[in-house]
Write a protein that holds these residues in place. Structure first.
Motif, PDB file in Angstrom:
ATOM      1  N   ALA A   2      43.573 -45.662 -24.680  1.00 34.87           N
ATOM      2  CA  ALA A   2      43.594 -44.238 -25.004  1.00 34.87           C
ATOM      3  C   ALA A   2      42.290 -43.595 -24.547  1.00 34.87           C
ATOM      4  N   CYS A   3      42.400 -42.386 -24.057  1.00 36.53           N
ATOM      5  CA  CYS A   3      41.246 -41.567 -23.698  1.00 36.53           C
ATOM      6  C   CYS A   3      41.364 -40.304 -24.545  1.00 36.53           C
ATOM      7  N   VAL A   4      40.390 -40.072 -25.415  1.00 35.30           N
ATOM      8  CA  VAL A   4      40.523 -39.046 -26.438  1.00 35.30           C
ATOM      9  C   VAL A   4      39.345 -38.075 -26.396  1.00 35.30           C
ATOM     10  N   ASP A   5      39.664 -36.794 -26.556  1.00 35.84           N
ATOM     11  CA  ASP A   5      38.665 -35.733 -26.679  1.00 35.84           C
ATOM     12  C   ASP A   5      38.969 -34.989 -27.969  1.00 35.84           C
ATOM     13  N   CYS A   6      38.115 -35.164 -28.973  1.00 40.80           N
ATOM     14  CA  CYS A   6      38.318 -34.515 -30.267  1.00 40.80           C
ATOM     15  C   CYS A   6      37.709 -33.123 -30.245  1.00 40.80           C
ATOM     16  N   PHE A  15      33.723 -36.091 -37.338  1.00 39.34           N
ATOM     17  CA  PHE A  15      34.773 -36.326 -38.328  1.00 39.34           C
ATOM     18  C   PHE A  15      36.105 -36.607 -37.644  1.00 39.34           C
ATOM     19  N   MET A  16      36.459 -35.791 -36.658  1.00 43.10           N
ATOM     20  CA  MET A  16      37.733 -35.996 -35.941  1.00 43.10           C
ATOM     21  C   MET A  16      37.731 -37.333 -35.206  1.00 43.10           C
ATOM     22  N   SER A  17      36.598 -37.709 -34.629  1.00 41.98           N
ATOM     23  CA  SER A  17      36.507 -39.007 -33.939  1.00 41.98           C
ATOM     24  C   SER A  17      36.740 -40.154 -34.914  1.00 41.98           C
ATOM     25  N   THR A  18      36.135 -40.056 -36.099  1.00 38.14           N
ATOM     26  CA  THR A  18      36.307 -41.098 -37.119  1.00 38.14           C
ATOM     27  C   THR A  18      37.752 -41.141 -37.592  1.00 38.14           C
ATOM     28  N   TRP A 130      44.600 -47.383  -8.550  1.00 43.20           N
ATOM     29  CA  TRP A 130      43.636 -47.015  -9.575  1.00 43.20           C
ATOM     30  C   TRP A 130      44.289 -46.021 -10.511  1.00 43.20           C
ATOM     31  N   VAL A 131      44.033 -46.168 -11.804  1.00 44.79           N
ATOM     32  CA  VAL A 131      44.500 -45.205 -12.798  1.00 44.79           C
ATOM     33  C   VAL A 131      43.254 -44.618 -13.453  1.00 44.79           C
ATOM     34  N   PHE A 132      43.137 -43.293 -13.385  1.00 47.07           N
ATOM     35  CA  PHE A 132      41.984 -42.597 -13.960  1.00 47.07           C
ATOM     36  C   PHE A 132      42.442 -41.798 -15.171  1.00 47.07           C
ATOM     37  N   MET A 133      41.806 -42.065 -16.297  1.00 47.68           N
ATOM     38  CA  MET A 133      42.017 -41.284 -17.512  1.00 47.68           C
ATOM     39  C   MET A 133      40.739 -40.473 -17.710  1.00 47.68           C
ATOM     40  N   TYR A 134      40.881 -39.226 -18.121  1.00 49.77           N
ATOM     41  CA  TYR A 134      39.717 -38.350 -18.215  1.00 49.77           C
ATOM     42  C   TYR A 134      39.991 -37.238 -19.216  1.00 49.77           C
ATOM     43  N   THR A 135      38.935 -36.521 -19.578  1.00 50.19           N
ATOM     44  CA  THR A 135      39.076 -35.347 -20.441  1.00 50.19           C
ATOM     45  C   THR A 135      38.607 -34.120 -19.670  1.00 50.19           C
TER      46      THR A 135
END
Length: 173
Positions: A2-6, A15-18, A130-135
């Motif tokens: 998972a690639c996540v941007d809170c 808090f959102m990251s936690t 190649w697979v690139f995940m990004y925000t």
């Protein structure tokens, strides 16, 4: 993966990251392995936990992409909540768009809650893909001589350059 941007900065972002990390643990405990189902579960849990069923003071959420790689079938199953992925085959860049809503938050259209249905795409991969995940944070970071944000085409060229550098270093080994 998972690639996540809170959403939020400082304490709200932390808090959102936690919360996101704890909810990902629940995903594994519940043995949810399909990317769209993961996003649906996380969305429901963020809304429930933060009581976002109606407009309230906390409307934070997460933009994210989730990929499930199958090495035997040479595929990746992708689902995204605002965050897409890029697959590079040889020198060809292909963007896979995400669904347009984030995980969490109370989103209304004409006074009615929007029913969030996350979709999945299965992508066939070759050995050297190649697979690139990004925000969006990467693209929105000002830089360069004019302190401008990066355009999608600039980002794709940057990724192509990364692939070329890696291929050159493999040849010298």
């Amino acid at each position: 993966i998972a690639c996540v941007d809170c959403t939020g900065h400082g304490v709200p972002g932390g808090f959102m990251s936690t919360l996101g990390s704890l909810l990902m643990d629940k995903v594994l405990e519940n043995k949810i392995f399909k990317p769209a189902e993961i996003l649906t579960f996380l969305n429901d849990e963020v809304i429930r936990t933060l009581r976002q069923h109606h407009d309230g003071p906390i409307q934070d959420g997460m933009d994210m992409s989730v990929c499930l790689f199958d090495r035997n079938k040479k595929t990746v199953e992708f689902s995204g909540a605002k965050n897409g992925i890029i697959v590079a085959k040889d020198n060809l860049i292909t963007r896979y768009k995400a669904d347009p809503l984030p995980v969490g938050g109370s989103y209304m259209r004409k006074g009615k809650p929007i029913d969030r249905k996350f979709t999945s795409k299965t992508i066939e991969l070759d050995k050297n893909d190649w697979v690139f995940m990004y925000t969006d944070g990467f693209l929105e970071q000002p830089g360069g001589p004019k302190a401008m944000c990066m355009k999608n085409s600039d980002f794709e060229n940057y990724l192509k350059g990364t692939i070329s550098i890696n291929k050159d270093s493999e040849r010298s080994d």
